[in-house]
Design an enzyme around this catalytic site. Structure first.
Site, PDB file in Angstrom:
ATOM      1  CG  ASP A 107      -1.698   1.232   1.429  1.00  0.00           C
ATOM      2  OD1 ASP A 107      -2.375   1.641   0.468  1.00  0.00           O
ATOM      3  OD2 ASP A 107      -1.637   1.810   2.530  1.00  0.00           O
TER       4      ASP A 107
ATOM      5  CG  ASP B 132      -1.674   7.421   0.223  1.00  0.00           C
ATOM      6  OD1 ASP B 132      -0.721   8.138  -0.104  1.00  0.00           O
ATOM      7  OD2 ASP B 132      -2.633   7.166  -0.536  1.00  0.00           O
TER       8      ASP B 132
ATOM      9  CG  ASP C 160      -2.069   2.484   6.616  1.00  0.00           C
ATOM     10  OD1 ASP C 160      -2.881   3.275   7.121  1.00  0.00           O
ATOM     11  OD2 ASP C 160      -1.993   2.320   5.380  1.00  0.00           O
TER      12      ASP C 160
END
Length: 222
Positions: free
Chosen positions: A6, A8, A177
């Site tokens: 991922d 961001d 995250d």
């Protein structure tokens, strides 16, 4: 073998979509009153409750009618000024280690391709998957196209990518995250969480996914 990331809040200490809108406001490319609305949409994202269509429809408004070339020039400046200083130190090390091992580095992000592509190249990734933006006569229309790389959509697009490139998820590693990326982390063989949000941390504990806690020494300019 693949190493899938991922973008961001996983590779960077911040969300590129939000930072991009702030950047556009600062440079007179977007209206300042967009920021509070965007913040509410991002709060829904962090809860895992966002309709990505709503977010993209809203945040792409300032780009409607702007040429791909003009936006690319602004994005180049955005990366140099805003993104480069907030890349996690461990992210740089991990990407370099996987690169040395000969793994294919793939970034999959629920952010527009106008940002994810250049940022992924800046980070040294081999390829990326992102939300596709519609264009007409070389200008952005403000619309998206295809399956959005968001939640289960990331897995759908990943499977398409695997078929196109003759690759598999055997031995794959994945990093995120966000609770929104549970489907992606379930798809890879070895999953890691990076500074996981509370909902993802709870799932990760049940799944036995390894938690990582990344930081950066370089502070962004104020």
């Amino acid at each position: 073998m693949l190493a899938i990331f991922d973008l961001d809040d996983t590779l960077t200490d911040g969300d590129s979509s939000s930072l991009w809108l702030q950047f556009m406001v600062q440079h007179g490319l977007a209206a300042a009153d967009m920021l509070p609305r965007e913040a509410k949409l991002m709060a829904a994202y962090r809860r895992g409750e966002l309709r990505m269509e709503d977010y993209m429809d809203f945040t792409l408004q300032p780009m409607q009618g702007r040429s791909v070339e003009e936006v690319a020039e602004w994005v180049e400046r955005f990366i140099a000024d805003i993104i480069a200083p907030i890349v996690f130190d461990q992210a740089r090390d991990t990407l370099a280690r996987y690169k040395a091992e000969g793994r294919t580095l793939l970034v999959i992000s629920a952010t527009g391709e106008h940002l994810v592509g250049p940022i992924s190249r800046f980070l040294g990734a081999d390829d990326f998957l992102a939300i596709q933006l519609a264009t007409e006569a070389g200008c952005y229309t403000g619309n998206t196209s295809g399956v959005m790389t968001y939640q289960q959509g990331k897995v759908i697009r990943l499977q398409q990518w695997l078929q196109q490139h003759g690759q598999s998820l055997a031995g794959s590693h994945g990093y995120s995250d966000s609770i929104n990326d549970v489907p992606l982390l379930q798809a890879v063989e070895v999953a890691y969480t990076v500074n996981a949000d509370p909902k993802l941390a709870a799932v990760a504990a049940q799944q036995g996914w390894q938690p990582l806690f990344w930081s950066r020494q370089t502070q962004p300019a104020t």
